[in-house]
Design a protein around this motif. Structure first.
Motif, short mmCIF file in Angstrom:
data_model
loop_
_atom_site.label_atom_id
_atom_site.label_comp_id
_atom_site.label_asym_id
_atom_site.label_seq_id
_atom_site.Cartn_x
_atom_site.Cartn_y
_atom_site.Cartn_z
N GLN A 84 15.84 16.43 9.87
CA GLN A 84 15.64 17.88 9.99
C GLN A 84 16.98 18.61 10.12
O GLN A 84 17.17 19.68 9.54
N ALA A 85 17.90 18.00 10.88
CA ALA A 85 19.22 18.61 11.04
C ALA A 85 19.98 18.60 9.71
O ALA A 85 20.67 19.58 9.37
N ILE A 86 19.86 17.51 8.96
CA ILE A 86 20.54 17.42 7.66
C ILE A 86 20.02 18.50 6.72
O ILE A 86 20.79 19.18 6.03
N ALA A 87 18.72 18.66 6.66
CA ALA A 87 18.13 19.65 5.75
C ALA A 87 18.55 21.07 6.16
O ALA A 87 18.97 21.87 5.31
N LEU A 88 18.44 21.39 7.45
CA LEU A 88 18.78 22.74 7.91
C LEU A 88 20.27 23.02 7.73
O LEU A 88 20.65 24.08 7.21
N ALA A 89 21.11 22.07 8.14
CA ALA A 89 22.55 22.28 8.02
C ALA A 89 22.98 22.34 6.55
O ALA A 89 23.90 23.09 6.20
N GLY A 90 22.33 21.55 5.69
CA GLY A 90 22.67 21.59 4.28
C GLY A 90 22.40 22.94 3.65
O GLY A 90 23.22 23.49 2.91
N VAL A 91 21.23 23.51 3.97
CA VAL A 91 20.88 24.83 3.44
C VAL A 91 21.82 25.90 4.00
O VAL A 91 22.31 26.77 3.26
N LEU A 92 22.07 25.86 5.31
CA LEU A 92 22.97 26.85 5.92
C LEU A 92 24.38 26.75 5.34
O LEU A 92 25.03 27.79 5.11
N SER A 93 24.85 25.54 5.11
CA SER A 93 26.20 25.36 4.58
C SER A 93 26.31 25.88 3.15
O SER A 93 27.28 26.55 2.80
N LEU A 94 25.30 25.58 2.35
CA LEU A 94 25.33 26.04 0.95
C LEU A 94 25.27 27.55 0.88
O LEU A 94 26.08 28.19 0.19
N LEU A 95 24.31 28.15 1.60
CA LEU A 95 24.20 29.61 1.59
C LEU A 95 25.44 30.26 2.22
O LEU A 95 25.94 31.28 1.73
N GLY A 96 25.93 29.66 3.31
CA GLY A 96 27.10 30.22 3.98
C GLY A 96 28.34 30.19 3.13
O GLY A 96 29.12 31.15 3.11
N SER A 97 28.57 29.09 2.41
CA SER A 97 29.76 29.01 1.55
C SER A 97 29.73 30.06 0.46
O SER A 97 30.75 30.71 0.17
N LEU A 98 28.56 30.27 -0.15
CA LEU A 98 28.44 31.30 -1.19
C LEU A 98 28.62 32.69 -0.60
O LEU A 98 29.30 33.55 -1.19
N ALA A 100 34.89 29.25 3.70
CA ALA A 100 34.01 29.00 2.55
C ALA A 100 34.23 27.60 1.99
O ALA A 100 33.27 26.91 1.63
N SER A 101 35.48 27.17 1.96
CA SER A 101 35.78 25.83 1.44
C SER A 101 35.22 24.75 2.35
O SER A 101 34.64 23.75 1.87
N LEU A 102 35.37 24.93 3.67
CA LEU A 102 34.84 23.94 4.61
C LEU A 102 33.32 23.87 4.54
O LEU A 102 32.73 22.78 4.59
N LEU A 103 32.68 25.03 4.41
CA LEU A 103 31.23 25.05 4.29
C LEU A 103 30.78 24.38 2.99
O LEU A 103 29.77 23.67 2.97
N ALA A 104 31.53 24.59 1.92
CA ALA A 104 31.18 23.96 0.65
C ALA A 104 31.32 22.44 0.73
O ALA A 104 30.48 21.69 0.22
N VAL A 105 32.38 21.97 1.39
CA VAL A 105 32.57 20.52 1.57
C VAL A 105 31.42 19.94 2.39
O VAL A 105 30.86 18.88 2.05
N LEU A 106 31.04 20.63 3.47
CA LEU A 106 29.93 20.15 4.29
C LEU A 106 28.62 20.14 3.51
O LEU A 106 27.82 19.20 3.63
N ALA A 107 28.41 21.17 2.67
CA ALA A 107 27.20 21.21 1.85
C ALA A 107 27.14 20.05 0.89
O ALA A 107 26.07 19.44 0.69
#
Length: 309
Positions: free
Chosen positions: A41-55, A5-12
């Motif tokens: 497109q990769a930035i947008a998709l990965a940003g959303v996945l990282s934010l949702l994934g961390s939560l 969760a922490s790594l995903l939050a940092v990436l987000a």
């Protein structure tokens, strides 16, 4: 799971501000618009996945060693009408935020697509009444207007290219060909689909300054991609003059928030035609690899607890 969760939050966080800001300030996207569009497109998709994934991972952490096991425990207890004993205010808040944000993004995308289609349908109805077909150019309509106007109107059934009489008076035959090829490139390459996704992202997160920056950057990149298609039919100086003339009227799709008439964007489009620069080989290789990594990393981090277990 806390580590994941922490790594995903940092990436987000990285994908929410420093990374897109660095890409927006770079000069190489003008020389490789297709590669740059892939990265956005990769930035947008990965940003959303990282934010949702961390939560999501943070919310499921108290219930099991990895997301799948934790989700089974949670759904089993909730299915029996019980609140899992490990539930805390923080985990409940994280889960609620993940669900609400995910639903908000999906519903906003659907609403944006429906609203855009309705706008296009209304515009097409008015256009068919106020314009005349051009027999020499299939699926092209002529507006009786003195302003230099050129744009395309996408449609699921029938797409149209629109030109004005004023534009035809100002441009040579070759320049008109460049404009028509530019607009048809938007339709062939389905740029409207990309633009509506980034518009939905901006509308869903109006407080998110990067969303607006990304929408403008993507809009400009689609214009450059259409320019690259048009320059196969006409010389670069001819296309550059046509861009300058049409920028005084309307460019792009009328219901889109596009940069076709923005002076800075027009200057960048013209400059890359009159003063072309080589694309660094490293960019052609490194950027697609980085884009692929951005899309793959969030799912891997979500699966990390299961592998660790």
């Amino acid at each position: 799971m806390i580590l994941a969760a922490s790594l995903l939050a940092v990436l987000a966080v990285l994908l929410a501000w420093p990374v897109p800001l660095a890409v927006a300030r770079s000069t190489w996207p003008d020389r490789a618009p297709g590669t740059a569009l892939l990265l956005w497109q990769a930035i947008a998709l990965a940003g959303v996945l990282s934010l949702l994934g961390s939560l999501l991972v943070a919310g499921l952490a108290p219930y099991g060693p990895h997301p799948i096991a934790a989700l089974r425990v949670l759904t089993s207890d909730v299915g029996h009408g019980e609140i899992p004993p490990a539930t805390s205010y923080a985990s409940a808040l994280a889960l609620a935020a993940a669900v609400l944000l995910g639903v908000h993004l999906v519903l906003n995308l659907v609403a944006t697509v429906i609203r855009t289609e309705r706008q296009r349908a209304r515009h097409r109805s008015l256009l068919l009444m106020l314009s005349a077909p051009m027999p020499e150019a299939p699926r092209t309509r002529l507006l009786d207007a003195t302003a230099p106007i050129a744009y395309c109107l996408p449609g699921t059934a029938r797409s149209l290219t629109v030109l004005s009489a004023g534009l035809l008076d100002l441009l040579t035959e070759q320049e008109v060909l460049g404009v028509v090829e530019h607009e048809r490139a938007h339709l062939r390459q389905h740029h409207a689909l990309v633009l509506v996704a980034f518009r939905a992202w901006r509308i869903a997160l109006p407080w998110f300054p990067v969303a607006r920056r990304a929408q403008h950057a993507v809009g400009l990149l689609t214009e450059m991609l259409a320019d690259d298609q048009a320059r196969r039919s006409v010389p670069d100086p001819v296309l550059a003059r046509a861009i300058v003339v049409t920028s005084g009227g309307t460019g792009g799709e009328p219901v889109e928030d596009g940069p076709a008439s923005d002076p800075v964007s027009v200057e960048r489009r013209v400059r890359r035609l009159v003063s072309p620069a080589p694309i660094p080989a490293g960019v052609r290789i490194a950027v697609p690899v980085a884009a692929l990594a951005l899309v793959v990393v969030p799912p891997l981090l979500l699966a990390l607890p299961a592998f660790a277990g």
